[in-house]
Each structure stands twice: as C-alpha cells, then as structure tokens.
Scaffold this active site. Structure first.
Site, PDB file in Angstrom:
ATOM      1  N   GLU A 238     -64.226 -37.666  -4.925  1.00 49.00           N
ATOM      2  CA  GLU A 238     -64.469 -36.631  -3.934  1.00 49.00           C
ATOM      3  C   GLU A 238     -63.728 -35.327  -4.472  1.00 49.00           C
ATOM      4  O   GLU A 238     -64.166 -34.391  -4.072  1.00 49.00           O
ATOM      5  CB  GLU A 238     -64.152 -37.193  -2.426  1.00 49.00           C
ATOM      6  CG  GLU A 238     -65.609 -37.279  -2.053  1.00 49.00           C
ATOM      7  CD  GLU A 238     -65.763 -38.845  -1.367  1.00 49.00           C
ATOM      8  OE1 GLU A 238     -64.663 -39.403  -1.036  1.00 49.00           O
ATOM      9  OE2 GLU A 238     -66.566 -39.158  -0.649  1.00 49.00           O
TER      10      GLU A 238
ATOM     11  N   HIS B  41     -70.906 -48.862  -2.352  1.00 44.95           N
ATOM     12  CA  HIS B  41     -69.546 -48.681  -2.521  1.00 44.95           C
ATOM     13  C   HIS B  41     -68.521 -49.987  -1.939  1.00 44.95           C
ATOM     14  O   HIS B  41     -67.942 -50.729  -2.462  1.00 44.95           O
ATOM     15  CB  HIS B  41     -68.935 -47.518  -2.289  1.00 44.95           C
ATOM     16  CG  HIS B  41     -67.418 -47.327  -2.382  1.00 44.95           C
ATOM     17  ND1 HIS B  41     -66.743 -47.572  -3.697  1.00 44.95           N
ATOM     18  CD2 HIS B  41     -66.682 -46.767  -1.665  1.00 44.95           C
ATOM     19  CE1 HIS B  41     -65.620 -47.390  -3.679  1.00 44.95           C
ATOM     20  NE2 HIS B  41     -65.324 -46.801  -2.654  1.00 44.95           N
ATOM     21  N   HIS B  42     -69.198 -50.034  -0.927  1.00 45.90           N
ATOM     22  CA  HIS B  42     -68.255 -51.040   0.412  1.00 45.90           C
ATOM     23  C   HIS B  42     -69.136 -51.792   1.262  1.00 45.90           C
ATOM     24  O   HIS B  42     -69.669 -50.868   1.993  1.00 45.90           O
ATOM     25  CB  HIS B  42     -66.950 -50.314   0.682  1.00 45.90           C
ATOM     26  CG  HIS B  42     -66.079 -51.355   1.556  1.00 45.90           C
ATOM     27  ND1 HIS B  42     -64.851 -51.777   0.995  1.00 45.90           N
ATOM     28  CD2 HIS B  42     -66.201 -52.076   2.528  1.00 45.90           C
ATOM     29  CE1 HIS B  42     -64.058 -52.548   1.838  1.00 45.90           C
ATOM     30  NE2 HIS B  42     -64.923 -52.846   2.965  1.00 45.90           N
TER      31      HIS B  42
ATOM     32  N   HIS C 154     -71.424 -44.310  -1.915  1.00 44.75           N
ATOM     33  CA  HIS C 154     -70.989 -43.193  -2.580  1.00 44.75           C
ATOM     34  C   HIS C 154     -71.765 -42.290  -3.377  1.00 44.75           C
ATOM     35  O   HIS C 154     -72.361 -42.758  -4.276  1.00 44.75           O
ATOM     36  CB  HIS C 154     -69.694 -43.675  -3.467  1.00 44.75           C
ATOM     37  CG  HIS C 154     -68.608 -42.637  -3.700  1.00 44.75           C
ATOM     38  ND1 HIS C 154     -68.859 -41.671  -4.554  1.00 44.75           N
ATOM     39  CD2 HIS C 154     -67.333 -42.474  -3.267  1.00 44.75           C
ATOM     40  CE1 HIS C 154     -67.764 -40.827  -4.561  1.00 44.75           C
ATOM     41  NE2 HIS C 154     -66.890 -41.346  -3.863  1.00 44.75           N
TER      42      HIS C 154
ATOM     43  N   ARG D  17     -65.291 -32.498  -6.228  1.00 50.18           N
ATOM     44  CA  ARG D  17     -66.004 -31.402  -5.265  1.00 50.18           C
ATOM     45  C   ARG D  17     -64.796 -30.900  -4.311  1.00 50.18           C
ATOM     46  O   ARG D  17     -65.049 -29.755  -4.162  1.00 50.18           O
ATOM     47  CB  ARG D  17     -66.876 -32.190  -4.330  1.00 50.18           C
ATOM     48  CG  ARG D  17     -68.397 -32.657  -5.239  1.00 50.18           C
ATOM     49  CD  ARG D  17     -69.149 -33.315  -4.619  1.00 50.18           C
ATOM     50  NE  ARG D  17     -68.913 -34.827  -4.341  1.00 50.18           N
ATOM     51  CZ  ARG D  17     -69.182 -35.557  -3.335  1.00 50.18           C
ATOM     52  NH1 ARG D  17     -69.359 -35.180  -2.285  1.00 50.18           N
ATOM     53  NH2 ARG D  17     -68.438 -36.735  -3.484  1.00 50.18           N
TER      54      ARG D  17
ATOM     55  N   ARG E 132     -70.481 -38.724   2.807  1.00 45.31           N
ATOM     56  CA  ARG E 132     -70.841 -39.487   1.808  1.00 45.31           C
ATOM     57  C   ARG E 132     -72.598 -39.582   2.027  1.00 45.31           C
ATOM     58  O   ARG E 132     -73.333 -39.530   1.179  1.00 45.31           O
ATOM     59  CB  ARG E 132     -70.173 -40.788   1.629  1.00 45.31           C
ATOM     60  CG  ARG E 132     -68.980 -40.631   1.071  1.00 45.31           C
ATOM     61  CD  ARG E 132     -68.019 -41.814   0.843  1.00 45.31           C
ATOM     62  NE  ARG E 132     -66.807 -41.559   0.362  1.00 45.31           N
ATOM     63  CZ  ARG E 132     -65.875 -42.380  -0.064  1.00 45.31           C
ATOM     64  NH1 ARG E 132     -66.093 -43.754   0.477  1.00 45.31           N
ATOM     65  NH2 ARG E 132     -64.909 -42.417  -0.601  1.00 45.31           N
TER      66      ARG E 132
ATOM     67  N   ARG F 250     -65.928 -46.955   6.979  1.00 41.84           N
ATOM     68  CA  ARG F 250     -64.549 -47.375   6.315  1.00 41.84           C
ATOM     69  C   ARG F 250     -63.886 -46.048   5.990  1.00 41.84           C
ATOM     70  O   ARG F 250     -64.418 -45.494   5.159  1.00 41.84           O
ATOM     71  CB  ARG F 250     -64.484 -48.455   5.406  1.00 41.84           C
ATOM     72  CG  ARG F 250     -63.115 -48.894   4.975  1.00 41.84           C
ATOM     73  CD  ARG F 250     -63.215 -49.837   3.858  1.00 41.84           C
ATOM     74  NE  ARG F 250     -63.789 -49.079   2.592  1.00 41.84           N
ATOM     75  CZ  ARG F 250     -63.079 -48.394   1.691  1.00 41.84           C
ATOM     76  NH1 ARG F 250     -61.941 -48.002   1.891  1.00 41.84           N
ATOM     77  NH2 ARG F 250     -63.745 -47.667   0.800  1.00 41.84           N
TER      78      ARG F 250
END
Ligand code: ADP
Length: 573
Positions: A381, A508-509, A368, A384, A405, A548
């Site tokens: 987000e 992040h993931h 991210h 932005r 991202r 994702r």
C-alpha cells in the site's frame, strides 16, 4: 586409406576435445531467482557433473534457501536437471536448474543429455508409531511458538510440517507485531494501554471480533515481546501502522521484515531445544478416543505415522491458497490469486471439523487489491501511499486509490479483465525502497515517457497521457475532482522513467476459522471444549472479526501460540 582414417581419427579427437571444453573445468552461470540474480558454479570431470554450488543469491531465508540446500546435491546425484522443483520454492528452484543448464552449455555439453528422470522410488510405505506428550501440526509462527513454550515447560513435543521448510505464511509477514505497554514504547515515551489496543482491534474489525480473545491478545502482547528477546529475537523499535491510535507495531532493529526474522530465530531455537520436526510430512487426521483428541495420523513419501499424544495443537494456518475452499465460503472470490504460501490449504479446518469443532467468521477473508498475478507478490500500500495511481486497461483511473482494501478491490474487479496497473514515476521509486524488489523481480514495465509506457503495456497512449496530465493538475490544485482522493497527493507523477505493474486482487488472510476459547481450547459449534485439542494462529477464528489490522497477525501467532503451548502442557501435566 590409412591416411584418410588417420585424418578422420584426429578430426574426431579434436571435435571431442572441443566438445569436452569443460573437462575438469568449472563454469558459472546466472539466472533470475526470487530475490534477484542467483549464480551457480558447476564443476565437471569429463561430462560428469561433480559439483553444483550456489555462489551468489538473495533468496528468502527458509523458503528459497531450502532449494539451495537440496537441489544442487540432487543434480549431482542424479546427473539430471530434470528434477521436481522444491514445493513452495518454485522460482528459486527454476533459477538453480536454469543456471545449471546454462553452465552445462557453456562447458560444451548438451543439456538434453542431462534430462533423465530419476528412477521411480519405491512407493511401499513403512509404518511408524511415535509417542509424545504434545503433537503439533504446522511449523509456522504459531506452531513453533507453541513448541518452544511447551518444551520450556518440560514437555516432549513433535512438530509435523508438510512443507520442506518451516515458516508458512509467517515468513511473508513484513510489517511487525502489535504490542501495548512495552518497554520499547516506554523508552520512547509512548503511552499505550491494553484497553486502547483492545479497542483499536475491535474497531478495526468492525466490532465483529470476540472481545475476550482480543483482550487476551492485548494483555499478553508486552510479555510476548519480552519473551522473543529471551529466545534471541528482540523487537527493538516501534512505529505507526494503520488502525492503531499510537505507535504500536514492533519491529526488529532497522525495520527488517519481521516474518523471516522470527522464523529464522524460531527454527534456531527448535534446534537448540532438540525439538523433533518432521518436514515433508502431512497430518491427515486427529485421532480421537471418544470425545478426547489423543494423537494424529500423518504421512510422508515413505512413511505412515501414528503419533500418539496426550494433547494435539493445530497450528496449520489459513486456507488462502485453497481456492475451492475459500470460494465455497465466498463465491465472489472465485478466480482470485493468493498472496499465501502453497501450504495454506486449510487442512486444519477440515481435520477439526471432522472431530466436531465449530467454525467462527469463516467467510471473513481479507483481500488485497494490488497483487502481481504471475508471482503473487503483493505491491505494498506504501506505493499508492507515496502517490501512485491505478488505471484500467483503457488507461483511465477508476477509483480513489486510497480507499480501503475491499473498496479498491471491488472497483478493480468491475474493470474490463478485472485488473489494473499501478503507475508511478522515478521520483516515487527513489523514495520507496520496497519498489526495488518489484524492479529486480521483473514486476515492472518501464519506459522513458508515458506514451512509451502505454505502448509497452498495451493501453491507449493518448488516454494514459491525458490521465496523467489530469492527475498531475489534481495534485497541483490538491483537488481530485474525478474521484475525491484527498491523501497521498504530495508528489505528482512527472519524473521519468515511468513504471507500471499489472495487478489484481488477491486473497490475503483468512480471518475466520476454528472456534477457540481464551485458553486456545478448541470448541464445538455448541461451545463445548474438545478435550486435548488446542489451536492457535490463522487456523482459528474470532480474533480479527471483519478486518485484521496490520501487526495483529504476528501478535496472534506469538501470543496464542505460547498460550497453546502452556495450556497443552498443563493439560498433559
Ligand atoms: P500461522 O501464522 O498460524 O503460524 P503459518 O501459515 O505461518 O500459520 O504456518 C502454518 C504451517 O502449517 C505451514 O507451514 C503449513 O505448511 C503447515 N501445515 C498446513 N497443513 C498441514 C498439514 N496437514 N500437515 C502438516 N503441516 C501443515
């Protein structure tokens, strides 16, 4: 002489009375917690702390509230503010300790007198053996969903959780849960289908995901939403989210953050069902009998457990908090901070590999671009999306901020120092509730003019002023000649005060992980089933492919957590 002594005696008495200004009294003090101000009320008898009570706070349920439940009692018991912070709740813990320190000072005592470290605890561990039907590792969303499902099917379940509280990364989820063809959608006249959800997910993941897993998630998603309703956690509204062709992301009433909501209701349900959860206990090994998983080994500060089970469910989450591990798969991510909770260390990946499990898409890690580095708080987000820009250390824009991202993150990394500032104005702040949290948590630097803001963050003020003026012209002309941004240009940035948040990319993931089939059975690298071993949630790989989409992490844990609970129950009979 007697007179002098008498004077000295009374002077001393007066001094001690002043020093004992808080005798039999209470003092309150406030410090900054994770969610805002946290106030404690500390009561004294002579110089002894007799109670510490948190009277006001806005800490995250489960994470921060564990600190609130445990630390005050420890302060009283140990007469000390020199205590270890609660793992994963550092900011809340410091708020309690600092506010108590201030209350001690206000009461006229010296905080240094309350700094003794507690005596070393007896490190001799005792052994305990427990026999259950199903042992689940991890009390995040997937583990708790699995435990509830298996218990509802009459099985005897235990959950082992290494942190002092439940929730893992699940508690941090904000967006919602994707589900197709639900009654909520029907009520709103939204037409959706399992096929469309499947296609959106595969497309969002650059067609790298396993279509069978994706199909199963989509097929079971509507039922999962119904099931959440039956355990007191209904999702009643639906909205749009990136990557979905229709309104599909389901949320609690009022759009509350889904993670904390689900964790609270899951934990309640575990309690109602009498499910045994051992917190502060780390699983270290899956016990095998030949090819079959038959239990786990785990330990806490005072016990070594052998948990014999007919089936084991791995629900340990991802490895986004283990830099060594993610950098070993992705060298380019070395040095990145993480948005993850500290327990996301990938223990499940290691334990599964030790018993021969295969890994899928292990290098697919979502980063991210706008993570506040000191707190690891993700700047959504939406900031932005509502018109903020990114500038580098020279006060200049360097990218179309609305790109994906991975592209924005790469551009940030290429700047001097590898970071950027998100810049927005008062108009944006007033239109986006999420920004309030950034202000109360001290993430923002604020100034009345652009020049003052530039000075406050240490960037060249004429550069920043000229960047803003060029940007505002681009918005007026709806033409970003510099970087070709075409969206999120409804409002310029011209209403003071102005705000800056220093950000850099963060892990992040972790989308890859342990290989499973559609029944959540863990597979070897050759695709063979490891009998008795199931896995669900972020610890697994294959569902999200190369990316994702928002709302699928929660769909993953609820759907596959339940499937793991069901199939493990069938396996143990
Ligand atoms: P998911 O979204 O897949 O449910 P979470 O991150 O929400 O994943 O939850 C995973 C949970 O597993 C976390 O609470 C984490 O602390 C716990 N966990 C991770 N490793 C271990 C381990 N070795 N022993 C016990 N619990 C673990």
């Amino acid at each position: 002489m007697k007179k002098i002594l008498t004077v000295l005696f009374f002077t001393g008495l007066m001094f001690s009375m002043i020093a004992c200004g808080g005798c039999g009294n209470s003092q309150s003090a406030t410090a900054k917690g994770f969610g805002g101000d946290l106030t404690v009320e500390v009561s004294f008898e002579e110089d002894k702390i007799v109670s510490v009570e948190v009277t006001k706070h806005a800490e995250t349920p489960s994470i921060g509230t564990v600190a609130i439940e445990t630390l005050p009692a420890q302060i009283v018991e140990k007469q000390s503010i020199n205590l270890d912070t609660v793992s994963g709740a550092t900011v809340s813990s410091w708020a309690i300790l600092n506010a108590t320190k201030e209350a001690i000072e206000k009461a006229g005592f010296d905080p240094n007198d309350y700094m003794s470290k507690s005596a070393a605890v007896n490190t001799q561990k005792t052994s305990e053996t427990i026999n259950v039907d199903i042992a689940i590792i991890g009390a995040g969303g997937a583990g708790m969903a699995a435990a509830i499902e298996a218990t509802q099917r009459g099985k005897d379940v235990i959950i082992i959780e290494k942190m002092p509280f439940a929730g893992g990364n699940t508690v941090k989820a904000t967006g919602g849960m994707n589900a197709a063809d639900t009654s909520v959608q029907a009520n709103e006249g939204i037409e959706d289908s399992v096929e469309l959800f499947t296609e959106d997910t595969l497309k969002g993941g650059y067609y790298k995901g396993n279509p069978e897993l994706v199909q199963v998630m989509a097929e079971n998603s509507a039922d999962a939403v119904e099931w959440l309703g039956t355990i007191g956690a209904p999702l009643t509204q639906v909205s749009f989210s990136g990557g979905a062709s229709v309104s599909r992301i389901h949320q609690p009433t009022g759009g509350a953050a889904i993670g904390a909501y689900l964790v609270e209701h899951f934990v309640d349900t575990l309690e109602k069902l009498g499910i045994d959860v051992k917190y502060n206990t780390t699983a270290t090994e899956i016990i095998m009998d030949g090819e079959k998983a038959v239990g786990i080994k785990a330990n806490s500060s005072d016990k070594e457990y052998t948990i014999n089970a007919k089936a084991v469910i791995l629900a340990t989450g991802g490895f986004g908090a283990n830099e060594d591990l993610y950098a070993s798969y992705r060298e380019d991510l070395k040095g990145f901070v993480t948005t993850n909770h500290p327990g996301a260390t990938g223990d499940g990946i290691v334990m599964a590999e030790d018993v021969g499990a295969g890994l899928i898409d292990i290098g697919e890690i979502q980063i991210h671009p706008t993570v506040h580095q000191a707190t690891s708080i993700m700047v959504t987000e939406g900031v932005r999306g509502d018109g903020a820009i990114l500038v580098n250390q020279s006060g200049k824009r360097f990218v179309n901020e609305m790109q994906t991202r991975d592209v924005v993150s790469a551009a940030e990394i290429a700047q001097e120092g590898g970071y950027a500032y998100v810049i927005f104005d008062q108009h944006l702040r007033e239109g986006l509730k999420a920004t309030e949290k950034y202000v109360t948590n001290g993430l923002t630097t604020q100034a009345d003019t652009i020049e003052e803001l530039a000075k406050a963050i240490g960037v060249d003020s004429s550069n920043l002023a000229s960047t803003l003026s060029t940007w505002n012209k681009a918005v007026a002309n709806q033409n970003d000649t510099e970087f070709g941004r075409t969206t999120a240009m409804e409002h310029d940035l011209s209403t003071g005060p102005y705000y800056a948040i220093k950000v850099a990319p963060g892990v992040h993931h972790t989308m890859g992980g342990v290989a499973i089939n559609t029944k959540t059975e863990v597979l070897t690298a050759e695709g063979d089933i490891i009998p008795g071993l199931f896995a669900a949630g972020e610890v697994t790989g294959g569902l999200h492919g190369g990316n994702r989409i928002g709302g699928n992490a929660v769909a993953d844990i609820v759907v596959f957590g339940r499937i793991a609970g069901e199939n493990a129950s069938n396996y143990v009979k």
